[in-house]
Design an enzyme around this catalytic site. Sequence first.
Site: not given
Length: 303
Positions: A124, A158, A170, A208
């Site tokens: 991530s 992700h 993602e 993130n």
Amino acid sequence: MSIAHGVKKLGVIGAGQMGLGIAFVSAVHAKVPVLLHDRSAAQIKSGLSLMDKLLAKDVSKGKITQEAAKEARDRVTVVDNTKSFRDADMVVEAVSENLALKQGIFRSLSEELSPKTILATNTSSISITKIAASTIPEGKTASDPEGRESASRVVGLHFFNPVPVMKLVELIAALQTSKETLDRARAFAIACGKEVTSSQDVPGFVSNALLMPFINEAIMCLEKGVATRDDIDKTLKLGMNHPMGPLQLADFIGLDTCLAIQQTLYTGTGDSKYRPSVLLERMVDAQWLGKKSGKGFYDYPSQ
């Protein structure tokens, strides 16, 4: 009939929440056989138990039939080592957010598996380019044909937690990732029932790079005494219509995971705005990791 993603068998490394979730959607929605590996027998047992509960819940809600649930469960096979992935068309790694650990895994996979096998990481925040570079065969360089080919099949996929519920994947290309790898990875994520967004290979990607500083700032507000835990979360829930507050969300993600991602952002950019909260660091030191450990910003009594 040909399948756009070309994945007839999938390998998954890691039977925790993320790995098990990826195995679940692959078996239920993409309907591909899944080989599941984890070094921990206890984690395998826990993961398969969770899968059984998820399937039973979907049957009870009428989302799938009992027959379809049994077929999905039968598609998942536990294997003792990654060499068992030799017939897999894609392997997805879903272990802890640790660069050295991931590099070691990808180095081994590149040596053991066909150069045509797509190697995907569920990281991530960690650089896909660094992970891809670890697959270059010993004695070869990044510019050698073997080095280029090996690194070109590495991609970031992700998934979000909980995987069976969250609709997004993602997709991240390393500098070395080929268009074919990227296209097939996207097609596979769609086959798993997901929507796909793309991000460049920067620390934290899109998700993130936005979420973790937000959570970190909320923790700093608590640390400085700006507001109480409950008022911080209530402000975001009622004022911004978030389904849960940032501190509760951190607990659900795992405070160790939040810290690892925040550290990746901080070291990857050198920007002080990403410095992890001291309180977050101390809570991880205390092994107050959130929901999975029973204590974080909130308490989670064992069921």
